[in-house]
Design a protein around this motif. Structure first.
Motif, PDB file in Angstrom:
ATOM      1  N   ALA A  38      -5.991   2.890  -2.292  1.00 54.81           N
ATOM      2  CA  ALA A  38      -5.403   4.042  -1.610  1.00 54.81           C
ATOM      3  C   ALA A  38      -4.747   3.558  -0.324  1.00 54.81           C
ATOM      4  CB  ALA A  38      -6.463   5.088  -1.313  1.00 54.81           C
ATOM      5  N   PHE A  39      -3.573   4.092  -0.028  1.00 56.81           N
ATOM      6  CA  PHE A  39      -2.820   3.764   1.183  1.00 56.81           C
ATOM      7  C   PHE A  39      -3.046   4.920   2.145  1.00 56.81           C
ATOM      8  CE2 PHE A  39       1.416   2.927   3.339  1.00 56.81           C
ATOM      9  CZ  PHE A  39       1.089   1.654   3.771  1.00 56.81           C
ATOM     10  N   VAL A  49      -6.721   0.346   1.075  1.00 58.94           N
ATOM     11  CA  VAL A  49      -8.155   0.150   0.930  1.00 58.94           C
ATOM     12  C   VAL A  49      -8.495   0.164  -0.558  1.00 58.94           C
ATOM     13  CG1 VAL A  49      -8.786   1.156   3.159  1.00 58.94           C
ATOM     14  CG2 VAL A  49      -8.686   2.619   1.157  1.00 58.94           C
ATOM     15  N   ASP A  50      -9.483  -0.648  -0.942  1.00 56.28           N
ATOM     16  CA  ASP A  50      -9.939  -0.667  -2.327  1.00 56.28           C
ATOM     17  C   ASP A  50     -10.689   0.619  -2.639  1.00 56.28           C
ATOM     18  OD1 ASP A  50      -8.878  -3.186  -2.776  1.00 56.28           O
ATOM     19  OD2 ASP A  50     -10.739  -4.219  -2.268  1.00 56.28           O
ATOM     20  N   VAL A  51     -10.563   1.091  -3.869  1.00 53.23           N
ATOM     21  CA  VAL A  51     -11.280   2.272  -4.338  1.00 53.23           C
ATOM     22  C   VAL A  51     -12.252   1.819  -5.419  1.00 53.23           C
ATOM     23  CG1 VAL A  51     -11.078   4.479  -5.540  1.00 53.23           C
ATOM     24  CG2 VAL A  51      -9.354   3.820  -3.838  1.00 53.23           C
ATOM     25  N   TYR A 132      -1.412   6.377  -3.756  1.00 55.67           N
ATOM     26  CA  TYR A 132      -2.513   5.913  -4.594  1.00 55.67           C
ATOM     27  C   TYR A 132      -1.987   4.961  -5.644  1.00 55.67           C
ATOM     28  CZ  TYR A 132      -4.495   9.863  -2.235  1.00 55.67           C
ATOM     29  OH  TYR A 132      -4.905  10.735  -1.251  1.00 55.67           O
ATOM     30  N   LYS A 133      -2.685   3.832  -5.802  1.00 58.53           N
ATOM     31  CA  LYS A 133      -2.259   2.801  -6.747  1.00 58.53           C
ATOM     32  C   LYS A 133      -3.190   2.818  -7.956  1.00 58.53           C
ATOM     33  CE  LYS A 133      -1.294  -2.150  -7.083  1.00 58.53           C
ATOM     34  NZ  LYS A 133      -1.292  -3.405  -6.322  1.00 58.53           N
TER      35      LYS A 133
END
Length: 137
Positions: A38-39, A49-51, A132-133
């Motif tokens: 997520a950005f 950040v990692d989700v 969101y990636k």
């Protein structure tokens, strides 16, 4: 006569390009995807950040999807256009609280081979921006 043939060929060419582009965009999204990053911003510059245990989506060739994002409703339809993704959940009485006036949840879409990034364009919008990636599974 030559003008008519030329115009017919030109129109057919333009029509076929448009439908091929849409099919290509949608087919690029077909498959299983998981939210991995997520950005976000906490009032300053944005950062990735990692989700952990991110939600998952599966997009099917027939324009439907399934997802574990909401426990109340897990299926719907999707469409893509030039740079956008639209989702519409198909459960009666379900309100995800992020739909536009037409009942779709919409996003700006950046589609790559092994991931895509979406930025919400309907419903509550992040004041400082957010994206969101999702990574191909």
């Amino acid at each position: 006569m030559k003008k008519t043939v030329f115009l017919s060929i030109l129109i057919l060419g333009l029509l076929s390009c448009g439908s091929d582009d849409r099919t290509m965009e949608t087919s690029g999204l077909v498959g299983q995807w998981k939210l991995t990053e997520a950005f976000i911003s906490a009032g300053g510059p944005q950062y990735w950040v990692d989700v952990e245990n991110g939600e998952e989506f599966t997009f099917f060739e027939n324009g439907t999807f399934s997802s574990n994002k909401f426990s109340e409703c897990t299926t719907g339809i999707f469409s893509t256009d030039q740079n956008g993704l639209s989702l519409q959940y198909d459960c009666d009485g379900f309100d995800p609280k992020s739909e536009n006036i037409d009942g779709f949840i919409t996003f700006d879409l950046e589609l790559e081979t092994n991931y895509f990034i979406v930025t919400p364009t309907s419903g509550p919008i992040c004041i400082e921006g957010c994206s969101y990636k999702y990574t191909r599974r």
